[in-house]
Design an enzyme around this catalytic site. Structure first.
Site, PDB file in Angstrom:
ATOM      1  N   THR A 102      10.074   1.870  -5.934  1.00 55.83           N
ATOM      2  CA  THR A 102      10.644   2.067  -4.575  1.00 55.83           C
ATOM      3  C   THR A 102      10.171   3.422  -3.773  1.00 55.83           C
ATOM      4  O   THR A 102      10.343   3.704  -2.675  1.00 55.83           O
ATOM      5  CB  THR A 102      11.975   1.946  -4.202  1.00 55.83           C
ATOM      6  OG1 THR A 102      12.648   2.557  -5.425  1.00 55.83           O
ATOM      7  CG2 THR A 102      12.385   0.229  -4.323  1.00 55.83           C
ATOM      8  N   GLY A 103       9.410   4.349  -4.529  1.00 56.42           N
ATOM      9  CA  GLY A 103       8.657   5.632  -3.972  1.00 56.42           C
ATOM     10  C   GLY A 103       9.446   6.649  -3.608  1.00 56.42           C
ATOM     11  O   GLY A 103      10.383   6.892  -4.193  1.00 56.42           O
ATOM     12  N   SER A 104       8.964   7.294  -2.683  1.00 64.37           N
ATOM     13  CA  SER A 104       9.713   8.671  -2.138  1.00 64.37           C
ATOM     14  C   SER A 104       9.533   8.642  -0.746  1.00 64.37           C
ATOM     15  O   SER A 104       8.868   7.887   0.237  1.00 64.37           O
ATOM     16  CB  SER A 104       8.886   9.551  -2.829  1.00 64.37           C
ATOM     17  OG  SER A 104       7.626   9.632  -2.510  1.00 64.37           O
ATOM     18  N   GLU A 136      -2.506  21.014   2.845  1.00 62.48           N
ATOM     19  CA  GLU A 136      -3.426  20.249   3.527  1.00 62.48           C
ATOM     20  C   GLU A 136      -3.198  20.252   4.989  1.00 62.48           C
ATOM     21  O   GLU A 136      -4.451  20.214   5.803  1.00 62.48           O
ATOM     22  CB  GLU A 136      -3.283  18.846   2.865  1.00 62.48           C
ATOM     23  CG  GLU A 136      -3.927  18.940   1.469  1.00 62.48           C
ATOM     24  CD  GLU A 136      -3.974  17.572   0.904  1.00 62.48           C
ATOM     25  OE1 GLU A 136      -4.423  17.339  -0.398  1.00 62.48           O
ATOM     26  OE2 GLU A 136      -3.417  16.528   1.602  1.00 62.48           O
ATOM     27  N   GLY A 157       1.732  20.766   2.378  1.00 61.76           N
ATOM     28  CA  GLY A 157       1.652  22.075   3.269  1.00 61.76           C
ATOM     29  C   GLY A 157       0.221  22.560   3.609  1.00 61.76           C
ATOM     30  O   GLY A 157       0.128  22.625   4.740  1.00 61.76           O
ATOM     31  N   GLY A 175       0.840  -1.009   0.152  1.00 57.72           N
ATOM     32  CA  GLY A 175      -0.006   0.049   0.009  1.00 57.72           C
ATOM     33  C   GLY A 175       0.683   1.247   0.048  1.00 57.72           C
ATOM     34  O   GLY A 175       0.480   2.247  -0.466  1.00 57.72           O
ATOM     35  N   GLY A 176       1.994   1.161   0.631  1.00 59.32           N
ATOM     36  CA  GLY A 176       2.970   2.267   0.531  1.00 59.32           C
ATOM     37  C   GLY A 176       2.576   3.666   1.028  1.00 59.32           C
ATOM     38  O   GLY A 176       1.707   3.760   2.037  1.00 59.32           O
ATOM     39  N   HIS A 188     -30.183  18.907 -11.233  1.00 60.19           N
ATOM     40  CA  HIS A 188     -30.316  20.329 -10.352  1.00 60.19           C
ATOM     41  C   HIS A 188     -30.955  19.958  -8.984  1.00 60.19           C
ATOM     42  O   HIS A 188     -31.915  19.210  -8.951  1.00 60.19           O
ATOM     43  CB  HIS A 188     -30.862  21.301 -11.177  1.00 60.19           C
ATOM     44  CG  HIS A 188     -31.309  22.584 -10.227  1.00 60.19           C
ATOM     45  ND1 HIS A 188     -30.523  23.347  -9.948  1.00 60.19           N
ATOM     46  CD2 HIS A 188     -32.730  22.912  -9.741  1.00 60.19           C
ATOM     47  CE1 HIS A 188     -31.139  24.491  -9.042  1.00 60.19           C
ATOM     48  NE2 HIS A 188     -32.324  24.157  -8.853  1.00 60.19           N
ATOM     49  N   CYS A 237       0.853   6.156  -0.022  1.00 57.58           N
ATOM     50  CA  CYS A 237      -0.527   6.646  -0.096  1.00 57.58           C
ATOM     51  C   CYS A 237      -1.396   5.889   1.037  1.00 57.58           C
ATOM     52  O   CYS A 237      -2.116   6.865   1.681  1.00 57.58           O
ATOM     53  CB  CYS A 237      -1.143   6.353  -1.632  1.00 57.58           C
ATOM     54  SG  CYS A 237      -2.662   6.501  -1.646  1.00 57.58           S
TER      55      CYS A 237
END
Length: 462
Positions: free
Chosen positions: A142-144, A186, A184, A43-44, A439, A46
């Site tokens: 491998t992401g961040s 958020e 930042g 899932g990493g 509407h 996120c």
């Protein structure tokens, strides 16, 4: 299977975040024999440290604001404060449910899941836990991790990253947020809703600087109204401890003090020490370089997600991972149009966009070839009911398609789906104007904006 040296997988994936697990699920669905290697939890970022937990905090903040402001709707309620332990339980329960579901999906698709820290050991193998996992193709995902600045040490207590902020055991009385981008603003938004005195420091001239300038200005106006302070256009110089907090000094000598400093200047790729360069993979500033099909310069290696220099968004990782799996399975694939990817900043109010900004459109097509229209949400019945303000801005090539949709207002992230279709299907304003929108909905505002751009405004002035 992975312990069997004779096993050769069709695809070995290093990293189980959005890009990695999407490639694993799609690859297995297409009949590939897939191994997925992850040192933490599938899932990493996120699921565990990004999209999901931050949105849970923002929703808790929204509930707090609604309790404070309930009387304007004729509802008598009292706001007694934030129980941060209960907030974390709510957040963690959301994560846990999604995590279990994802684990079940991976098992049901018969993906070989290997837990451990992997390292690329050849163009076709990854070493993990004392074993070598071999594949016909390797996908790097491998992401961040959160970035910092030279001389700025993140201690996890007074100077924190977004990872620490998600687990903070208290609501800080005051906070400085270094960085006015998505992360930042958020956290600034959520903390303000929790009762924190917040100041954002952004070196560029606007908040959310990658968005259309009109959206940035609308967000700045809304933040001023909420009491969120910000300093724009001057870069950070240094941070130092005070008796009970942190002092931040800017390049012009101006300083700010607060209980905590959140370093939210972006995220950098996880690639150091993983064997990429040793195996000849082309790199730039830690990023793995790829072509439009996510292929590296090494024929047997691809890369996706935050590891490559594309948009750092979970849904981009999903799309890139699926593209790689489909390419390897022999399907015809189409490169991703990154301008056509929806972008949402989930602060209050939300900022959502798809396509290009007015400035970019003028650069590409010429100033005389660009038409814009702004539709104020004050003319939208459902937005009026919700008491949200903001605008929808359309950017059109004269006598041609809509090339940018930029929205500011509560729940605008839920409207970006139609905006995505407008951009990606190169719709003319008159074509969207023909569609009948329900509407009263906020979605109707998109229809009204296109009616106006097509020359037949209904609930807006000519």
């Amino acid at each position: 299977m992975a312990n069997d040296a004779s096993t050769v997988f069709d695809l070995v994936i290093l990293g189980g975040g959005s890009g990695g697990y999407a490639a694993a699920l799609r690859g297995a669905q297409l009949g590939l024999d897939v191994a997925l290697i992850e040192k933490g939890k599938v899932g990493g970022t996120c699921l565990h440290n990004g999209c999901i937990p931050t949105k849970a905090l923002l929703h808790a903040g929204e509930i707090a604001d609604q309790a404070r402001e309930s009387e304007q709707f004729g509802v008598k309620a009292t706001f007694e404060g934030i129980d941060i332990d209960a907030v974390h339980k709510y957040k963690d329960d959301v994560i846990s449910g999604l995590y279990k579901g994802l684990q079940g999906l991976i098992a049901s698709r018969k993906v070989t899941y290997i837990e451990g820290e992997g390292k690329l050991s050849s163009p076709t193998s990854v070493d993990v836990g004392g074993q070598r996992v071999t594949g016909r193709h390797v996908l790097l995902a491998t992401g961040s991790v959160p970035k910092s600045l030279p001389g700025l040490t993140i201690d996890g207590d007074r100077i924190i990253s977004s990872d620490h902020a998600l687990k903070l055991n208290r609501v800080p009385k005051s906070a400085i947020v270094l960085g006015g981008g998505v992360i930042g603003v958020e956290f600034a938004s959520a903390w303000k809703s929790f009762g924190t005195d917040v100041t954002i420091v952004e070196g560029l001239k606007h908040l959310v600087p990658v968005e259309d300038e009109n959206s940035s200005k609308l967000l700045e106006r809304a933040f001023r109204k909420r009491g969120i302070k910000f300093n724009l256009g001057t870069f950070f110089d240094k941070a130092e401890y005070t008796a009970d907090g942190v002092k931040v000094t800017l390049a012009d000598g101006k300083s700010f003090e607060a209980e905590v400093l959140l370093v939210a200047i972006g995220r950098g790729p996880v690639s150091a020490g993983l064997g990429y360069e040793e195996q000849g993979v082309a790199m730039d500033r830690g990023y793995v370089l790829v072509d439009e099909y996510m292929q590296t310069n090494v024929p047997t290696i691809s890369a996706v997600g935050d590891l490559v220099p594309t948009l750092q968004l979970a849904h981009v990782g999903f799309a890139e991972g699926m593209l790689v799996a489909e390419r390897l399975a022999g399907l015809k694939t189409v490169p991703i149009d990154y301008d056509g990817v929806p972008r949402v900043t989930y602060c209050h109010p939300e900022v959502a966009s798809v396509g290009i900004s007015e400035a970019k459109a003028k650069e590409l097509y010429g100033a005389d070839k660009v038409v814009t229209l702004k539709y104020n949400l004050a003319g939208n019945g459902k937005s009026k009911i919700l008491k949200t303000t903001g605008e929808i801005k359309l950017v059109q090539v004269k006598d041609g398609a809509v090339v940018g949709v930029h929205m500011v207002g509560d729940r605008m992230g839920e409207q970006v789906g139609e905006a995505q279709l407008v951009y990606n299907w190169e719709a003319l304003p008159a074509e969207v104007a023909q569609l009948v929108h329900a509407h009263p909905t906020q979605n109707e505002a998109l229809g009204e904006a296109h009616l106006a751009l097509a020359g037949k405004p209904l609930h807006s002035h000519d």
